[in-house]
Scaffold this active site. Structure first.
Site, PDB file in Angstrom:
ATOM      1  N   MET A  11     -63.003  83.727  38.767  1.00 46.24           N
ATOM      2  CA  MET A  11     -61.564  83.445  38.832  1.00 46.24           C
ATOM      3  C   MET A  11     -60.788  84.637  38.276  1.00 46.24           C
ATOM      4  O   MET A  11     -61.196  85.242  37.291  1.00 46.24           O
ATOM      5  CB  MET A  11     -61.222  82.203  38.002  1.00 46.24           C
ATOM      6  CG  MET A  11     -61.888  80.928  38.450  1.00 46.24           C
ATOM      7  SD  MET A  11     -61.175  80.198  39.907  1.00 46.24           S
ATOM      8  CE  MET A  11     -59.579  79.693  39.329  1.00 46.24           C
ATOM      9  N   LYS A  15     -59.626  88.327  44.264  1.00 50.27           N
ATOM     10  CA  LYS A  15     -60.259  88.122  45.571  1.00 50.27           C
ATOM     11  C   LYS A  15     -59.215  87.884  46.652  1.00 50.27           C
ATOM     12  O   LYS A  15     -59.261  88.496  47.716  1.00 50.27           O
ATOM     13  CB  LYS A  15     -61.226  86.930  45.517  1.00 50.27           C
ATOM     14  CG  LYS A  15     -62.403  87.114  44.595  1.00 50.27           C
ATOM     15  CD  LYS A  15     -63.249  85.866  44.501  1.00 50.27           C
ATOM     16  CE  LYS A  15     -62.543  84.629  44.037  1.00 50.27           C
ATOM     17  NZ  LYS A  15     -61.940  84.691  42.701  1.00 50.27           N
ATOM     18  N   ASP A  84     -60.587  83.103  53.152  1.00 56.48           N
ATOM     19  CA  ASP A  84     -60.419  83.015  51.700  1.00 56.48           C
ATOM     20  C   ASP A  84     -61.003  81.697  51.212  1.00 56.48           C
ATOM     21  O   ASP A  84     -61.085  80.726  51.965  1.00 56.48           O
ATOM     22  CB  ASP A  84     -58.928  83.115  51.348  1.00 56.48           C
ATOM     23  CG  ASP A  84     -58.693  83.384  49.873  1.00 56.48           C
ATOM     24  OD1 ASP A  84     -59.517  84.103  49.253  1.00 56.48           O
ATOM     25  OD2 ASP A  84     -57.700  82.886  49.322  1.00 56.48           O
ATOM     26  N   GLU A  85     -61.386  81.658  49.948  1.00 56.42           N
ATOM     27  CA  GLU A  85     -61.962  80.459  49.310  1.00 56.42           C
ATOM     28  C   GLU A  85     -63.146  79.917  50.120  1.00 56.42           C
ATOM     29  O   GLU A  85     -63.317  78.712  50.289  1.00 56.42           O
ATOM     30  CB  GLU A  85     -60.890  79.381  49.121  1.00 56.42           C
ATOM     31  CG  GLU A  85     -59.705  79.807  48.285  1.00 56.42           C
ATOM     32  CD  GLU A  85     -60.010  80.060  46.811  1.00 56.42           C
ATOM     33  OE1 GLU A  85     -61.144  79.795  46.367  1.00 56.42           O
ATOM     34  OE2 GLU A  85     -59.115  80.537  46.096  1.00 56.42           O
ATOM     35  N   CYS A  86     -63.971  80.834  50.614  1.00 58.06           N
ATOM     36  CA  CYS A  86     -65.071  80.462  51.510  1.00 58.06           C
ATOM     37  C   CYS A  86     -66.130  79.601  50.840  1.00 58.06           C
ATOM     38  O   CYS A  86     -66.935  78.969  51.541  1.00 58.06           O
ATOM     39  CB  CYS A  86     -65.692  81.703  52.119  1.00 58.06           C
ATOM     40  SG  CYS A  86     -66.386  82.795  50.871  1.00 58.06           S
ATOM     41  N   GLN A  87     -66.131  79.511  49.526  1.00 54.64           N
ATOM     42  CA  GLN A  87     -67.098  78.634  48.855  1.00 54.64           C
ATOM     43  C   GLN A  87     -66.917  77.176  49.269  1.00 54.64           C
ATOM     44  O   GLN A  87     -67.849  76.384  49.199  1.00 54.64           O
ATOM     45  CB  GLN A  87     -67.015  78.772  47.327  1.00 54.64           C
ATOM     46  CG  GLN A  87     -65.783  78.169  46.680  1.00 54.64           C
ATOM     47  CD  GLN A  87     -64.590  79.102  46.614  1.00 54.64           C
ATOM     48  OE1 GLN A  87     -64.634  80.209  47.156  1.00 54.64           O
ATOM     49  NE2 GLN A  87     -63.530  78.680  45.954  1.00 54.64           N
ATOM     50  N   CYS A 142     -64.035  89.355  30.758  1.00 51.77           N
ATOM     51  CA  CYS A 142     -63.856  88.294  29.773  1.00 51.77           C
ATOM     52  C   CYS A 142     -62.895  88.809  28.691  1.00 51.77           C
ATOM     53  O   CYS A 142     -62.671  90.017  28.571  1.00 51.77           O
ATOM     54  CB  CYS A 142     -65.234  87.965  29.177  1.00 51.77           C
ATOM     55  SG  CYS A 142     -65.238  86.700  27.891  1.00 51.77           S
ATOM     56  N   CYS A 144     -63.528  89.184  25.742  1.00 49.00           N
ATOM     57  CA  CYS A 144     -64.297  90.039  24.818  1.00 49.00           C
ATOM     58  C   CYS A 144     -64.487  91.441  25.371  1.00 49.00           C
ATOM     59  O   CYS A 144     -64.954  92.333  24.663  1.00 49.00           O
ATOM     60  CB  CYS A 144     -65.652  89.406  24.503  1.00 49.00           C
ATOM     61  SG  CYS A 144     -66.850  89.515  25.860  1.00 49.00           S
ATOM     62  N   CYS A 179     -67.491  85.775  30.174  1.00 47.82           N
ATOM     63  CA  CYS A 179     -68.888  86.196  30.246  1.00 47.82           C
ATOM     64  C   CYS A 179     -69.745  84.994  29.847  1.00 47.82           C
ATOM     65  O   CYS A 179     -69.254  84.038  29.225  1.00 47.82           O
ATOM     66  CB  CYS A 179     -69.152  87.392  29.332  1.00 47.82           C
ATOM     67  SG  CYS A 179     -69.117  87.027  27.569  1.00 47.82           S
TER      68      CYS A 179
END
Length: 194
Positions: A11, A15, A84-87, A142, A144, A179
């Protein structure tokens, strides 16, 4: 030579912005783009793709029951397909996109998440890993500073959620790229992330 491309990232890795910039690049050269999104992604309206940086475009929303190959046959010819958002596409729909590459010689560029909030592959992403000609990661970091690989789902109080349905739409208010180490430590220590 036409290829099936899978460009994935956590996220917030841009993308969608990359997909929309790619669309613009093709159109700037006079090429026709068929922009797709899964019907399930209605965060910005049923037929709009919008990036977090403000880019947007109209797209065709594809429900899980639609055969993309058959729908393509009913359209005016295009030079490229960008999804897009092919998942959220079914495994069968990914196979249909693969067929369009092979039979029609069309480049198909798929953008999406690799895994869900529990670090499990989405069915559409799994099928893309199995069948794509080119797989590349769009990276983000991340808090961090390490590379983010996990899409942490956050509740209203700022804690990481580890149970629930695989698909739950949301943006920055609901998800945070992290991470794996930070994700695990926040869960183990029951620490708020916000």
């Amino acid at each position: 030579m036409a290829k099936l491309y899978f460009k994935y990232g956590a996220m917030g890795s841009s993308k969608t912005a990359t997909a929309l910039i790619t669309k613009y690049n093709y159109e700037e050269r006079g090429m026709k783009v068929w922009l797709l999104k899964p019907f399930a992604d209605n965060r910005d309206g049923q037929y709009t793709i919008r990036s977090r940086v403000g880019l947007s475009a109209e797209a065709e929303a594809i429900s899980p029951s639609v055969n993309i190959r058959e729908l393509y046959a009913q359209r005016t010819p295009v030079d490229v397909i960008i999804a897009d958002e092919c998942q959220f596409f079914t495994e069968e729909q990914i196979d249909q996109l693969r067929e369009l590459v092979d039979r029609e010689g069309l480049p198909v560029l798929c953008f999406g998440l690799r895994t869900d909030f529990q670090t499990r592959l989405f069915p559409g992403s799994r099928r893309l890993f199995e069948t794509a000609d080119s797989i590349s990661e769009i990276k983000t970091i991340c808090s961090c500073g390490d590379k983010a690989t996990v899409n942490a789902r956050i509740d209203g109080e700022g804690y990481i959620i580890t149970e629930g349905a695989q698909v739950e739409l949301g943006g920055n208010e609901r998800y945070l790229a992290m991470c794996h180490k930070c994700w695990k430590s926040h869960i183990a220590e029951r620490r708020k992330v916000r």
